[in-house]
Design a protein around this motif. Structure first.
Motif, PDB file in Angstrom:
ATOM      1  N   ARG A   3      -8.552   4.220  -4.579  1.00  0.00           N
ATOM      2  CA  ARG A   3      -7.231   3.555  -4.414  1.00  0.00           C
ATOM      3  C   ARG A   3      -6.832   2.418  -5.114  1.00  0.00           C
ATOM      4  NH1 ARG A   3      -5.740   3.752   1.091  1.00  0.00           N
ATOM      5  NH2 ARG A   3      -3.793   2.472   0.457  1.00  0.00           N
ATOM      6  N   ASP A  23      -2.948   2.916  -5.905  1.00  0.00           N
ATOM      7  CA  ASP A  23      -1.828   1.846  -5.378  1.00  0.00           C
ATOM      8  C   ASP A  23      -1.354   1.333  -6.689  1.00  0.00           C
ATOM      9  OD1 ASP A  23      -3.239   2.883  -3.171  1.00  0.00           O
ATOM     10  OD2 ASP A  23      -2.900   0.872  -2.002  1.00  0.00           O
ATOM     11  N   TYR A  81      -2.676  -6.071  -8.110  1.00  0.00           N
ATOM     12  CA  TYR A  81      -2.748  -4.860  -8.554  1.00  0.00           C
ATOM     13  C   TYR A  81      -3.613  -4.860  -9.881  1.00  0.00           C
ATOM     14  CZ  TYR A  81       0.797  -3.334  -5.121  1.00  0.00           C
ATOM     15  OH  TYR A  81       1.566  -3.067  -4.258  1.00  0.00           O
ATOM     16  N   GLY A 100       0.929  -1.174  -0.005  1.00  0.00           N
ATOM     17  CA  GLY A 100      -0.014   0.049   0.033  1.00  0.00           C
ATOM     18  C   GLY A 100       0.893   1.283   0.137  1.00  0.00           C
ATOM     19  N   PRO A 101       0.276   2.494   0.241  1.00  0.00           N
ATOM     20  CA  PRO A 101       1.182   3.797   0.187  1.00  0.00           C
ATOM     21  C   PRO A 101       2.421   3.598   1.258  1.00  0.00           C
ATOM     22  CG  PRO A 101      -1.187   4.039   0.474  1.00  0.00           C
ATOM     23  CD  PRO A 101      -1.168   2.673   0.477  1.00  0.00           C
TER      24      PRO A 101
END
Ligand code: FAD
Length: 387
Positions: A101, A105, A41, A12-13
């Motif tokens: 997101r 991401d 992803y 994730g971030p």
């Protein structure tokens, strides 16, 4: 068994920011990093996707331009009590930028791969054990051995549970739904919420919900939609509270939307407290695993900020060949990130317990200069000061 120098658990971030900062500041480490991500992803992550300016400042310093992905620019953010309060605008630019997101991401992961950093998707970490000279990570795809591990696996992450099983945990609840832009229900009233405006309403506070409802514009697969939700720090959990869903349903109904007509999803957010442990020898935590912002549950900029601080800690550890990480928490707390987290924690414990209707109403409706000055100095603008 596969051996690596830096194993980042979670893409994730926070995990991707750690990798990108390492690649920028210690490029010789880039080929020695492996990120393990349980999903593929673009993967779903429940999140309203509100990016504050500090997130963009950190991304820009990494050479990343978030406008490459679909986004909505919010020109005014409203902080209300029962529909009335203060509005914030940034002169000449957007106040918040809203992304999805799955797209954000995946885009960050692509940028990370471009730096020759390997990401293995579809691998779930099951267990982590530390030894004097290495860390052993058990996954559903075998065992990995690393010099050091960065736990970036979010609020429900396995890293923190394995290495700090008895540490206290402060967790907020958040519920979210996506609706079409226009009235959904057959109710006669129409939302007065404007297209490119974001709304935070602290009406639930007198009901012992230490948080707010939100309504953001968003783009889902290119279609303009609204993202609604409710956040509760659980700070007033000792008092009786209505069901979170009920209060969100009431707020949405005031705007002509029927919560029962859309799919409701929930996820916890682990928040920062000054007592949170953030490392053990050879392992450090970043992002929600270390603790997000408690007052708003705002965690993307915070996750990106942890990445910057953790990369410095990891880089210096390799230079010294010393991996105790016993200075990591001090480094976080002394940074602009730690300072904003501390003030947000303090404000959370000050503003939410003052839960009377009259106080919340005065705070948001009449104390605009006070709220704006505190926010400007202590909550916003920390990204520029983050070294
Ligand atoms: C409903 C809701 C709305 C929100 N809205 C906002 C908002 O508008 N703005 C904002 O700034 N913040 C918001 N947040 C908070 C924000 O989503 C988080 O703070 C942020 O995602 C934290 O990033 P992270 O990298 O620490 O963790 P995550 O984004 O959770 O990433 C963790 C990663 O680790 C992976 N992972 C987990 N377990 C394992 C495992 N065992 N093995 C391998 N991989 C694993 C996951 O698949 C995931 O990719 C919201 C949160 C919620 C719940």
């Amino acid at each position: 068994m596969l051996k690596h120098d830096v194993l980042i658990l979670g893409g994730g971030p926070s995990g991707l920011s750690t990798a990108l900062h390492l690649a920028r500041d210690y490029p010789h480490l880039a080929p020695r990093i492996l990120i393990l991500e349980k999903a593929h992803y673009p993967r779903v992550k429940l999140c309203a996707g509100g990016l504050v300016a500090d997130a963009e400042v950190i991304l820009e310093r990494l050479g990343l331009d978030v406008t490459e992905i679909p986004h909505v620019d919010v020109d005014t953010a409203h902080f209300d009590f029962a529909g009335k309060g203060l509005s914030l605008r940034m002169p000449g630019k957007h106040t918040i930028r809203v992304i999805r997101r799955n797209e954000f991401d995946a885009w960050m992961a692509e940028k990370t791969k471009e730096k020759s950093i390997e990401i293995r998707e579809g691998i779930t970490v099951k267990d982590i054990k530390t030894y004097d000279d290495h860390v052993k990570v058990e996954t559903d795809a075998g065992t990995f051995i690393a010099q050091i591990v960065v736990g970036a696996d979010g609020s429900n992450g396995v890293t923190r549970r394995c290495v700090l099983p008895h540490a206290p945990v402060y967790t907020a609840r958040a519920l979210e739904v996506i609706t079409p832009v226009f009235d959904y229900a057959e109710t006669p009233q129409k939302s007065n919420h404007k297209e490119n405006h974001a709304y935070f309403d602290f009406l639930p506070v007198p009901d012992n919900i230490a948080g707010y409802t939100w309504d953001f514009p968003t783009l889902v697969d290119g279609q303009p939609m609204r993202c609604w939700g409710i956040y509760d720090t659980n700070l007033l959990a000792n008092d009786s509270r209505p069901a979170l869903k009920e209060l969100l349903a009431q707020e949405m109904a005031r705007h002509g939307f029927d919560l029962n007509a859309v799919e409701l999803k929930g996820h916890p957010i682990r928040w920062f407290s000054p007592g949170n442990q953030m490392s053990v020898p050879r392992i450090l935590l970043v992002g929600d695993a270390a603790g997000a912002d408690p007052i708003f549950g705002e965690g993307i900029s915070i996750a990106l900020g942890y990445g910057a601080v953790a990369a410095r800690e990891v880089g210096e550890a390799f230079q010294r060949n010393e991996f105790s990480f016993n200075g990591y928490k001090r480094r976080v707390m002394r940074s602009a990130l730690g300072q904003t987290l501390f003030v947000r924690w303090f404000l959370t414990h000050t503003v939410y317990p003052l839960k009377w209707r009259w106080f919340q109403s005065i705070l948001w409706r009449f104390l605009k200069p006070f709220v704006v000055v505190i926010s400007w100095i202590f909550i916003l603008n920390w990204g520029k000061r983050l070294k």
